[in-house]
Design a protein around this motif. Structure first.
Motif, short mmCIF file in Angstrom:
data_model
loop_
_atom_site.label_atom_id
_atom_site.label_comp_id
_atom_site.label_asym_id
_atom_site.label_seq_id
_atom_site.Cartn_x
_atom_site.Cartn_y
_atom_site.Cartn_z
N ASP A 129 -6.64 9.81 5.47
CA ASP A 129 -7.63 8.79 5.80
C ASP A 129 -7.09 7.38 5.72
O ASP A 129 -7.74 6.44 6.16
CB ASP A 129 -8.86 8.92 4.91
N ASP A 130 -5.91 7.19 5.15
CA ASP A 130 -5.31 5.85 5.13
C ASP A 130 -4.68 5.52 6.47
O ASP A 130 -4.39 4.36 6.74
CB ASP A 130 -4.25 5.74 4.03
N GLY A 131 -4.45 6.51 7.32
CA GLY A 131 -3.91 6.28 8.65
C GLY A 131 -5.07 6.18 9.64
O GLY A 131 -6.23 6.28 9.28
N ILE A 132 -4.74 5.97 10.88
CA ILE A 132 -5.77 5.90 11.91
C ILE A 132 -5.94 7.29 12.48
O ILE A 132 -5.18 7.72 13.34
CB ILE A 132 -5.42 4.87 12.99
N ASP A 133 -6.89 8.02 11.99
CA ASP A 133 -7.17 9.38 12.42
C ASP A 133 -8.30 9.33 13.45
O ASP A 133 -9.42 8.94 13.12
CB ASP A 133 -7.58 10.21 11.21
N PRO A 134 -8.03 9.70 14.70
CA PRO A 134 -9.07 9.61 15.73
C PRO A 134 -10.33 10.38 15.39
O PRO A 134 -11.44 9.91 15.65
CB PRO A 134 -8.39 10.19 16.97
N LEU B 80 2.54 0.13 8.56
CA LEU B 80 2.43 -0.80 7.42
C LEU B 80 3.18 -2.10 7.69
O LEU B 80 2.70 -3.18 7.36
CB LEU B 80 2.98 -0.14 6.15
N LEU B 81 4.36 -1.99 8.28
CA LEU B 81 5.20 -3.18 8.54
C LEU B 81 4.60 -4.13 9.56
O LEU B 81 4.50 -5.33 9.32
CB LEU B 81 6.56 -2.74 9.08
N PHE B 82 4.24 -3.61 10.72
CA PHE B 82 3.90 -4.44 11.86
C PHE B 82 2.41 -4.70 12.03
O PHE B 82 2.02 -5.47 12.87
CB PHE B 82 4.46 -3.82 13.14
N THR C 273 10.80 -6.77 1.12
CA THR C 273 11.96 -6.03 0.64
C THR C 273 11.63 -4.54 0.77
O THR C 273 10.46 -4.17 0.96
CB THR C 273 12.27 -6.35 -0.84
N ALA C 274 12.62 -3.71 0.63
CA ALA C 274 12.38 -2.26 0.67
C ALA C 274 11.44 -1.86 -0.46
O ALA C 274 10.55 -1.02 -0.26
CB ALA C 274 13.71 -1.52 0.56
N GLU C 275 11.60 -2.47 -1.60
CA GLU C 275 10.75 -2.14 -2.75
C GLU C 275 9.29 -2.52 -2.48
O GLU C 275 8.37 -1.80 -2.86
CB GLU C 275 11.25 -2.83 -4.02
N MET C 276 9.07 -3.65 -1.82
CA MET C 276 7.72 -4.07 -1.50
C MET C 276 7.07 -3.09 -0.52
O MET C 276 5.90 -2.71 -0.69
CB MET C 276 7.73 -5.49 -0.91
N LEU C 277 7.82 -2.66 0.50
CA LEU C 277 7.28 -1.71 1.47
C LEU C 277 7.04 -0.36 0.81
O LEU C 277 6.03 0.30 1.08
CB LEU C 277 8.22 -1.56 2.67
N TYR C 278 7.92 0.06 -0.08
CA TYR C 278 7.73 1.32 -0.79
C TYR C 278 6.44 1.28 -1.62
O TYR C 278 5.67 2.25 -1.62
CB TYR C 278 8.94 1.60 -1.69
N GLU C 279 6.19 0.14 -2.28
CA GLU C 279 4.96 0.00 -3.07
C GLU C 279 3.73 0.07 -2.16
O GLU C 279 2.74 0.74 -2.49
CB GLU C 279 4.98 -1.33 -3.82
N GLU C 280 3.78 -0.60 -1.00
CA GLU C 280 2.66 -0.52 -0.05
C GLU C 280 2.46 0.91 0.43
O GLU C 280 1.32 1.37 0.55
CB GLU C 280 2.91 -1.42 1.16
N ALA C 281 3.55 1.60 0.70
CA ALA C 281 3.45 2.99 1.17
C ALA C 281 2.84 3.88 0.09
O ALA C 281 1.99 4.72 0.38
CB ALA C 281 4.84 3.51 1.57
N PRO D 19 3.68 9.59 1.84
CA PRO D 19 4.69 10.28 1.03
C PRO D 19 6.12 10.03 1.52
O PRO D 19 6.64 10.77 2.34
CB PRO D 19 4.30 11.76 1.18
N VAL D 20 6.75 8.97 1.02
CA VAL D 20 8.13 8.65 1.36
C VAL D 20 8.89 8.28 0.10
O VAL D 20 8.31 7.78 -0.87
CB VAL D 20 8.24 7.48 2.37
N SER D 21 10.17 8.50 0.13
CA SER D 21 11.03 8.09 -0.98
C SER D 21 11.54 6.68 -0.71
O SER D 21 11.51 6.20 0.43
CB SER D 21 12.21 9.05 -1.12
#
Length: 163
Positions: free
Chosen positions: A10-15, A55-57, A65-73, A79-81
């Motif tokens: 539900d955090d994504g855009i599910d049609p 999330l980025l665009f 930073t990569a760490e900031m994007l990881y925290e947002e994810a 589910p990403v490393s």
């Protein structure tokens, strides 16, 4: 594993969820825009690239930073490393969708604005911001060794609060 782009939750855009009246938890680029952006850059729109691209665009020009994007994810339940985030940011940079800006040997930001521009680095809160003056120019470029050409000039002006 299926590499086709599909909503994660539900955090994504599910049609189907949108049709049922559910709004996504985060706002961002529509999935099809991210899909087209990745394909136009020659990147396969995998589930992880789609989610990180969203999330980025989806929030306009920004510096992360990569760490900031990881925290947002993580907050968006993507589910990403951290290694996948780094790999994806580097792939997007290589494809010309992001601009890498290093402020020192240990901190690298990724800028969604890939046009030629310069930055202020606010040392006190570790923030990178665009310099708003479009007329800022270097008065003289250095001589370049034979066989080389200047690919890009990155000016980072470091600022700190007055004491």
């Amino acid at each position: 594993m299926n590499d086709q782009a599909s909503p994660l939750n539900d955090d994504g855009i599910d049609p189907a969820a949108r049709a049922a009246g559910h709004q996504p938890a985060l706002t961002g680029c529509p999935w099809h825009d991210v899909n087209e952006m990745l394909q136009a850059a020659g990147l396969r729109p995998t589930r992880q690239r789609m989610a990180l691209g969203w999330l980025l665009f989806g929030k306009g020009a920004r510096h992360l930073t990569a760490e900031m994007l990881y925290e947002e994810a993580t907050l968006a339940k993507v589910p990403v490393s951290l290694a996948t985030v780094y790999n994806t940011l580097n792939q997007l940079t290589d494809a010309g969708l992001l601009r890498q800006v290093s402020v020192d040997g240990t901190k690298t930001y990724f800028d969604t604005n890939v046009t030629a521009h310069h930055h202020f680095y606010l040392e006190n809160n570790h923030e990178l911001v665009d310099i708003p003056d479009p007329h800022l120019v270097l008065s003289k470029m250095p001589d370049v060794p034979e066989g080389y050409e200047i690919a890009r000039v990155d000016m980072v002006v470091r600022l700190r609060k007055k004491r």
